[in-house]
Write a protein that holds these residues in place. Structure first.
Motif, PDB file in Angstrom:
ATOM      1  N   ARG A 160       0.813  -1.216   0.000  1.00  0.00           N
ATOM      2  CA  ARG A 160       0.000   0.000   0.000  1.00  0.00           C
ATOM      3  C   ARG A 160       0.847   1.267   0.000  1.00  0.00           C
ATOM      4  NH1 ARG A 160      -4.552   0.261   4.380  1.00  0.00           N
ATOM      5  NH2 ARG A 160      -4.680   2.259   3.304  1.00  0.00           N
ATOM      6  N   VAL A 161       2.030   1.188   0.604  1.00  0.00           N
ATOM      7  CA  VAL A 161       2.893   2.369   0.728  1.00  0.00           C
ATOM      8  C   VAL A 161       4.294   2.004   0.254  1.00  0.00           C
ATOM      9  CG1 VAL A 161       3.879   4.082   2.292  1.00  0.00           C
ATOM     10  CG2 VAL A 161       1.562   3.231   2.694  1.00  0.00           C
ATOM     11  N   ILE A 162       4.902   2.918  -0.502  1.00  0.00           N
ATOM     12  CA  ILE A 162       6.285   2.743  -0.954  1.00  0.00           C
ATOM     13  C   ILE A 162       7.121   3.872  -0.373  1.00  0.00           C
ATOM     14  CG2 ILE A 162       7.839   2.647  -2.940  1.00  0.00           C
ATOM     15  CD1 ILE A 162       5.389   1.700  -4.599  1.00  0.00           C
ATOM     16  N   VAL A 163       8.198   3.509   0.318  1.00  0.00           N
ATOM     17  CA  VAL A 163       9.158   4.482   0.824  1.00  0.00           C
ATOM     18  C   VAL A 163      10.348   4.483  -0.132  1.00  0.00           C
ATOM     19  CG1 VAL A 163      10.687   5.138   2.729  1.00  0.00           C
ATOM     20  CG2 VAL A 163       8.444   4.114   3.212  1.00  0.00           C
ATOM     21  N   LEU A 164      10.633   5.644  -0.725  1.00  0.00           N
ATOM     22  CA  LEU A 164      11.753   5.781  -1.652  1.00  0.00           C
ATOM     23  C   LEU A 164      12.853   6.571  -0.963  1.00  0.00           C
ATOM     24  CD1 LEU A 164      12.918   5.458  -4.535  1.00  0.00           C
ATOM     25  CD2 LEU A 164      11.794   7.616  -5.118  1.00  0.00           C
ATOM     26  N   THR A 165      14.052   5.989  -0.868  1.00  0.00           N
ATOM     27  CA  THR A 165      15.151   6.654  -0.178  1.00  0.00           C
ATOM     28  C   THR A 165      16.470   6.285  -0.849  1.00  0.00           C
ATOM     29  OG1 THR A 165      16.028   7.152   2.038  1.00  0.00           O
ATOM     30  CG2 THR A 165      15.540   4.826   1.539  1.00  0.00           C
ATOM     31  N   GLY A 166      17.578   6.776  -0.278  1.00  0.00           N
ATOM     32  CA  GLY A 166      18.900   6.491  -0.814  1.00  0.00           C
ATOM     33  C   GLY A 166      19.841   6.052   0.288  1.00  0.00           C
ATOM     34  N   THR A 167      20.920   5.410  -0.115  1.00  0.00           N
ATOM     35  CA  THR A 167      21.986   5.078   0.828  1.00  0.00           C
ATOM     36  C   THR A 167      22.830   6.323   1.064  1.00  0.00           C
ATOM     37  OG1 THR A 167      22.050   2.787   0.044  1.00  0.00           O
ATOM     38  CG2 THR A 167      23.979   3.578   1.240  1.00  0.00           C
ATOM     39  N   ASP A 168      23.099   6.646   2.328  1.00  0.00           N
ATOM     40  CA  ASP A 168      23.888   7.834   2.643  1.00  0.00           C
ATOM     41  C   ASP A 168      25.199   7.843   1.854  1.00  0.00           C
ATOM     42  OD1 ASP A 168      22.023   8.720   4.439  1.00  0.00           O
ATOM     43  OD2 ASP A 168      23.035   7.951   6.218  1.00  0.00           O
ATOM     44  N   PRO A 169      25.641   9.043   1.451  1.00  0.00           N
ATOM     45  CA  PRO A 169      25.264  10.359   1.971  1.00  0.00           C
ATOM     46  C   PRO A 169      24.228  11.119   1.139  1.00  0.00           C
ATOM     47  CG  PRO A 169      27.269  10.584   0.705  1.00  0.00           C
ATOM     48  CD  PRO A 169      26.902   9.123   0.646  1.00  0.00           C
ATOM     49  N   ALA A 170      23.661  10.537   0.092  1.00  0.00           N
ATOM     50  CA  ALA A 170      22.764  11.298  -0.784  1.00  0.00           C
ATOM     51  C   ALA A 170      21.468  10.542  -1.016  1.00  0.00           C
ATOM     52  CB  ALA A 170      23.432  11.590  -2.127  1.00  0.00           C
ATOM     53  N   PHE A 171      20.423  11.297  -1.325  1.00  0.00           N
ATOM     54  CA  PHE A 171      19.184  10.701  -1.837  1.00  0.00           C
ATOM     55  C   PHE A 171      19.405  10.349  -3.299  1.00  0.00           C
ATOM     56  CE2 PHE A 171      15.072  11.341  -4.042  1.00  0.00           C
ATOM     57  CZ  PHE A 171      14.347  10.322  -3.444  1.00  0.00           C
ATOM     58  N   CYS A 172      19.677  11.340  -4.119  1.00  0.00           N
ATOM     59  CA  CYS A 172      19.974  11.105  -5.537  1.00  0.00           C
ATOM     60  C   CYS A 172      20.567  12.377  -6.122  1.00  0.00           C
ATOM     61  CB  CYS A 172      18.721  10.705  -6.301  1.00  0.00           C
ATOM     62  SG  CYS A 172      18.984  10.472  -8.078  1.00  0.00           S
ATOM     63  N   ALA A 173      21.744  12.255  -6.720  1.00  0.00           N
ATOM     64  CA  ALA A 173      22.438  13.412  -7.278  1.00  0.00           C
ATOM     65  C   ALA A 173      21.941  13.792  -8.662  1.00  0.00           C
ATOM     66  CB  ALA A 173      23.946  13.143  -7.321  1.00  0.00           C
ATOM     67  N   GLY A 174      20.864  13.154  -9.129  1.00  0.00           N
ATOM     68  CA  GLY A 174      20.325  13.492 -10.442  1.00  0.00           C
ATOM     69  C   GLY A 174      20.999  12.698 -11.544  1.00  0.00           C
ATOM     70  N   GLY A 175      20.902  13.205 -12.742  1.00  0.00           N
ATOM     71  CA  GLY A 175      21.493  12.513 -13.881  1.00  0.00           C
ATOM     72  C   GLY A 175      22.993  12.353 -13.725  1.00  0.00           C
ATOM     73  N   ASP A 176      23.490  11.162 -14.007  1.00  0.00           N
ATOM     74  CA  ASP A 176      24.919  10.894 -13.907  1.00  0.00           C
ATOM     75  C   ASP A 176      25.669  11.724 -14.946  1.00  0.00           C
ATOM     76  OD1 ASP A 176      27.108   8.982 -12.826  1.00  0.00           O
ATOM     77  OD2 ASP A 176      27.298   8.850 -15.010  1.00  0.00           O
ATOM     78  N   LEU A 177      26.695  12.456 -14.505  1.00  0.00           N
ATOM     79  CA  LEU A 177      27.382  13.397 -15.393  1.00  0.00           C
ATOM     80  C   LEU A 177      28.105  12.684 -16.535  1.00  0.00           C
ATOM     81  CD1 LEU A 177      28.772  16.015 -12.841  1.00  0.00           C
ATOM     82  CD2 LEU A 177      26.658  16.093 -14.193  1.00  0.00           C
ATOM     83  N   ASP A 178      28.678  11.523 -16.271  1.00  0.00           N
ATOM     84  CA  ASP A 178      29.324  10.772 -17.356  1.00  0.00           C
ATOM     85  C   ASP A 178      28.303  10.392 -18.422  1.00  0.00           C
ATOM     86  OD1 ASP A 178      31.775  10.928 -16.121  1.00  0.00           O
ATOM     87  OD2 ASP A 178      31.675   8.915 -15.246  1.00  0.00           O
ATOM     88  N   PHE A 179      27.124   9.981 -17.969  1.00  0.00           N
ATOM     89  CA  PHE A 179      26.073   9.600 -18.922  1.00  0.00           C
ATOM     90  C   PHE A 179      25.585  10.819 -19.700  1.00  0.00           C
ATOM     91  CE2 PHE A 179      21.465   8.462 -19.684  1.00  0.00           C
ATOM     92  CZ  PHE A 179      21.745   7.622 -20.750  1.00  0.00           C
ATOM     93  N   ILE A 180      25.509  11.972 -19.033  1.00  0.00           N
ATOM     94  CA  ILE A 180      25.093  13.195 -19.728  1.00  0.00           C
ATOM     95  C   ILE A 180      26.062  13.526 -20.859  1.00  0.00           C
ATOM     96  CG2 ILE A 180      24.869  15.703 -19.466  1.00  0.00           C
ATOM     97  CD1 ILE A 180      23.670  15.177 -16.699  1.00  0.00           C
TER      98      ILE A 180
END
Length: 285
Positions: A70-90
């Motif tokens: 019923r509920v989804i918790v979305l999180t990240g492994t420390d130290p970040a939640f998500c830095a966004g698009g990967d710069l190498d991939f960009i």
């Protein structure tokens, strides 16, 4: 994945490469009706490499399609939640735009089907989504947080609006979210400034729902998830669908939607049990 290889890859090739990856960058754990999905590539601040983004979408799709969740918790492994698009991939994507077999089509498909696909899963699913922000959320990672239903921030969380600093506009629904939450002028100000908003400042602006001590983040997410699960499942699901639609509806259309939904709420046994329990509580006062 080298730059030269990227220029030779179609979108289908890219998906096949992601499927072939054996290392897991996204972890899923389930406890009763609550599933926790964790981005787990801390060395790269959980940035959205092709493989991590693909695995995230697959993990979310799986729990969204699980009836008992019923509920989804979305999180990240420390130290970040998500830095966004990967710069190498960009950088690889930019090279593909100029020299790739499909030109802009591969990048368009990836942005629409993977970045946009994850955001749509979060926003359009009937499941209640809690974004537990354990650290910086930037770029598309911030867009994913905004697509959730409840933003719970650790004191270490930061909302990073650095789109302009790398020559991009807000993406994957972020423009829509910021202008509706803040108004055009404030949203544009934050875009120009490229601000890194603290958790407390984000709370002041209404961009997160609550700020908690870092070591209490997942416990508080679990407590809020339990509160959601204490309510009848159908009312949470129906309220999410309604509230996400009425924001862009005229009043007369919104009230018609409510009029059709309300009779359905009278039919489950859980509604009758709740009414009787409230009656009993009133009599005891």
């Amino acid at each position: 994945m080298t730059t030269n290889l990227m220029t030779e890859m179609t979108y289908a090739d890219l998906i096949r490469a992601c499927r072939a990856q054996t290392r897991q960058y996204v972890e899923v754990s389930t406890e009763g009706p609550i599933a926790t999905v964790t981005l787990n590539n801390p060395e790269r601040l959980n940035s959205l490499t092709p493989v991590l983004c693909y695995q995230l979408q697959q993990a979310l799709r799986s729990v969204v399609e699980t009836p008992d969740v019923r509920v989804i918790v979305l999180t990240g492994t420390d130290p970040a939640f998500c830095a966004g698009g990967d710069l190498d991939f960009i950088l690889m994507a930019e090279d593909s735009l100029r020299h790739g077999n499909e030109g802009a089509v591969t990048v368009w498909r990836w942005i629409r089907r993977q970045f946009g696909g994850v955001a749509r899963l979060l926003a359009q699913s009937d499941k209640y989504i809690i974004a537990a922000l354990n650290g910086p959320a930037a770029g598309v990672g911030l867009s994913f947080a905004f697509a959730s239903d409840y933003l719970l921030a650790s004191e270490r969380a930061r909302l990073v609006l650095a789109f302009a600093a790398i020559g991009l506009v807000p993406e994957v629904g972020c423009n829509w979210q910021l202008t509706r939450r803040l108004g055009y002028q404030k949203a544009m100000e934050l875009f120009i400034a490229g601000e890194r908003l603290s958790a407390e400042r984000s709370l002041e602006l209404g961009l997160v729902n609550r700020v908690v001590p870092h070591d209490r983040l997942l416990d508080e997410a679990q407590a809020w998830a339990n509160r959601v699960c204490a309510l009848p499942a159908n009312v949470v699901e129906m309220a999410k669908v309604q509230m996400r639609k009425v924001v862009d509806m005229p009043w007369d259309q919104a009230i018609v939607m409510e009029e059709f939904a309300e009779p359905i709420c009278f039919t489950p046994q859980s509604h009758r049990d709740a009414v009787r329990a409230m009656q009993a509580a009133i009599r005891q006062r």
